[in-house]
Design an enzyme around this catalytic site. Structure first.
Site, mmCIF file in Angstrom:
data_model
loop_
_atom_site.group_PDB
_atom_site.id
_atom_site.type_symbol
_atom_site.label_atom_id
_atom_site.label_comp_id
_atom_site.label_asym_id
_atom_site.label_seq_id
_atom_site.Cartn_x
_atom_site.Cartn_y
_atom_site.Cartn_z
ATOM 1 C CB SER A 74 13.365 34.427 78.817
ATOM 2 O OG SER A 74 12.006 34.106 78.621
ATOM 3 C CE1 TYR A 122 13.252 37.456 74.455
ATOM 4 C CE2 TYR A 122 12.090 35.572 75.389
ATOM 5 C CZ TYR A 122 12.687 36.818 75.542
ATOM 6 O OH TYR A 122 12.712 37.419 76.777
ATOM 7 C CE LYS A 148 16.268 37.142 76.575
ATOM 8 N NZ LYS A 148 17.025 38.341 76.979
ATOM 9 C CG ASN A 207 18.580 43.800 68.578
ATOM 10 O OD1 ASN A 207 19.358 44.740 68.422
ATOM 11 N ND2 ASN A 207 17.484 43.656 67.854
HETATM 12 N N1 LIG Z 1 9.330 41.764 80.676
HETATM 13 C C1 LIG Z 1 9.329 40.464 80.891
HETATM 14 O O1 LIG Z 1 8.357 39.890 81.370
HETATM 15 C C2 LIG Z 1 10.560 39.638 80.605
HETATM 16 C C3 LIG Z 1 10.514 38.267 80.865
HETATM 17 C C4 LIG Z 1 11.643 37.482 80.615
HETATM 18 C C5 LIG Z 1 12.795 38.074 80.131
HETATM 19 N N2 LIG Z 1 12.811 39.410 79.867
HETATM 20 C C6 LIG Z 1 14.052 39.993 79.334
HETATM 21 O O2 LIG Z 1 14.434 41.094 80.138
HETATM 22 C C7 LIG Z 1 15.019 42.112 79.332
HETATM 23 C C8 LIG Z 1 14.273 43.416 79.538
HETATM 24 O O3 LIG Z 1 12.901 43.215 79.246
HETATM 25 P P1 LIG Z 1 11.906 44.443 79.076
HETATM 26 O O4 LIG Z 1 10.543 43.891 79.257
HETATM 27 O O5 LIG Z 1 12.359 45.593 79.895
HETATM 28 O O6 LIG Z 1 12.112 44.738 77.521
HETATM 29 P P2 LIG Z 1 11.916 46.117 76.722
HETATM 30 O O7 LIG Z 1 11.667 45.726 75.307
HETATM 31 O O8 LIG Z 1 10.934 46.987 77.411
HETATM 32 O O9 LIG Z 1 13.360 46.803 76.840
HETATM 33 C C9 LIG Z 1 14.465 46.360 76.118
HETATM 34 C C10 LIG Z 1 15.365 47.574 75.905
HETATM 35 O O10 LIG Z 1 16.551 47.126 75.233
HETATM 36 C C11 LIG Z 1 16.900 48.121 74.281
HETATM 37 N N3 LIG Z 1 17.664 47.469 73.215
HETATM 38 C C12 LIG Z 1 17.250 46.437 72.422
HETATM 39 N N4 LIG Z 1 18.221 46.112 71.561
HETATM 40 C C13 LIG Z 1 19.270 46.936 71.815
HETATM 41 C C14 LIG Z 1 20.549 47.087 71.239
HETATM 42 N N5 LIG Z 1 20.946 46.311 70.217
HETATM 43 N N6 LIG Z 1 21.372 48.028 71.735
HETATM 44 C C15 LIG Z 1 20.969 48.844 72.751
HETATM 45 N N7 LIG Z 1 19.751 48.762 73.333
HETATM 46 C C16 LIG Z 1 18.916 47.807 72.864
HETATM 47 C C17 LIG Z 1 15.566 48.680 73.772
HETATM 48 O O11 LIG Z 1 15.742 49.986 73.223
HETATM 49 C C18 LIG Z 1 14.716 48.656 75.032
HETATM 50 O O12 LIG Z 1 14.751 49.894 75.722
HETATM 51 C C19 LIG Z 1 14.971 41.599 77.903
HETATM 52 O O13 LIG Z 1 16.226 41.009 77.591
HETATM 53 C C20 LIG Z 1 13.887 40.546 77.926
HETATM 54 O O14 LIG Z 1 14.107 39.549 76.950
HETATM 55 C C21 LIG Z 1 11.735 40.203 80.093
#
Ligand SMILES: NC(=O)c1ccc[n+]([C@@H]2O[C@H](COP(=O)([O-])OP(=O)(O)OC[C@H]3O[C@@H](n4cnc5c(N)ncnc54)[C@H](O)[C@@H]3O)[C@@H](O)[C@H]2O)c1
Length: 258
Positions: free
Chosen positions: A108, A144, A148, A83
């Site tokens: 991240s 992870y 990133k 992913n």
């Molecule tokens: N939430 C946080 O605090 C945070 C902090 C740092 C970085 N991030 C990054 O931000 C991004 C979004 O975070 P989030 O909290 O909304 O995550 P989340 O897990 O809620 O959403 C991720 C989405 O990506 C989709 N997905 C995953 N693999 C996929 C694939 N191969 N093809 C199509 N869709 C796919 C999932 O279905 C999901 O809806 C992520 O990349 C995460 O690593 C989030």
């Protein structure tokens, strides 16, 4: 096209941050979604591993906010590899082939997470005396975090060699309840360590959406910036977001439970 995108593809649109952007940015951009499960934005449902679905999603958009991927810090290698590594490579290549001007990559803080681990617990209350800069070498704390760091490196390559504009946002803690104390309670167990961390690392929903806007609009070829609200106890440098993207957070975590 420079600077001012109109049509923006949000990958990972069915996730937490995708939902925040769908609610907050729909009046500023024509938003399109891409995710392997249905979400709040119109667009193809598909996996990053499907080149046809991905090309269809990228066609005709000015910019992409790339959120899709494995978001669990402790995810196993197989999930990270497919992913975040293969998926992010597929996304950048589809953006290039479709002539997309700009990619905002959801990186991240975990690319330097080991510095936080080594500074804990003092780093959470300011007694660590350390602000971590965006020019620190990678110090990932997890596979992870490694993925990133790979995404940022790939973004730099696509920017240097293929002329894409790429902004890597090292997001802090975007919380479902948008409140450090409520989130710590929601997670259960001993709330104190989680609350101490979240009040330093919180990125509010409002600041998260405005940071993405700043990354979409900034006149930069390549940039890396931390995304964190103006929390009194923050320990990542807010400078790059302000200098490179013109972003200043509006929110700050309360010190104590409210
Ligand atoms: N939430 C946080 O605090 C945070 C902090 C740092 C970085 N991030 C990054 O931000 C991004 C979004 O975070 P989030 O909290 O909304 O995550 P989340 O897990 O809620 O959403 C991720 C989405 O990506 C989709 N997905 C995953 N693999 C996929 C694939 N191969 N093809 C199509 N869709 C796919 C999932 O279905 C999901 O809806 C992520 O990349 C995460 O690593 C989030």
């Amino acid at each position: 096209m420079t600077g001012h995108p109109r049509t923006v593809l949000v990958t990972g649109s069915a996730g937490l941050i995708g939902g925040i952007l769908a609610r907050r940015l729909g009046d500023r951009y024509v938003l399109r979604g891409f995710d392997r499960r249905p979400g709040p934005l119109l667009g193809p449902v598909g996996d990053l591993a499907d080149p046809v679905a991905l090309a269809t999603a990228c066609r005709g958009v000015d910019a992409i906010v790339h959120l899709a991927g494995e978001s669990r810090v402790d995810a196993p290698w197989a999930a990270v590899l497919s992913n975040n590594i293969a998926g992010t490579a597929a996304l950048f290549e589809a953006a290039r082939l479709e002539g997309v001007d700009r990619v905002v990559f959801a990186s991240s803080n975990h690319v330097v997470g080991q510095l936080e681990v080594e500074g804990a617990p003092g780093i959470y209350d300011g007694s660590g005396g350390r602000i971590i800069g965006a020019d620190e070498p990678f110090h990932p704390d997890s596979l992870y975090g490694v993925s990133k760091a790979f995404g940022e490196t790939l973004g730099r390559y696509y920017s240097n060699r293929h002329g894409l504009r790429v902004v890597c946002l090292r997001l802090g803690s975007v919380l479902r309840d948008d409140d450090p104390w409520l989130e710590a309670q929601r997670l259960g167990g001993d709330t104190t360590p989680n609350h101490r961390r979240f009040r330093a690392t919180w990125l509010s929903h409002r600041d998260c959406a405005e940071l993405v806007v700043a990354a979409l609009e900034a006149d930069v070829r390549f940039a890396v910036a931390y995304g964190v609200s103006a929390n009194r106890r923050h320990f990542w440098d807010l400078g790059p977001a302000e200098r490179l993207l013109g972003f200043r957070p509006l929110d700050a975590a309360p010190d104590n439970p409210t």
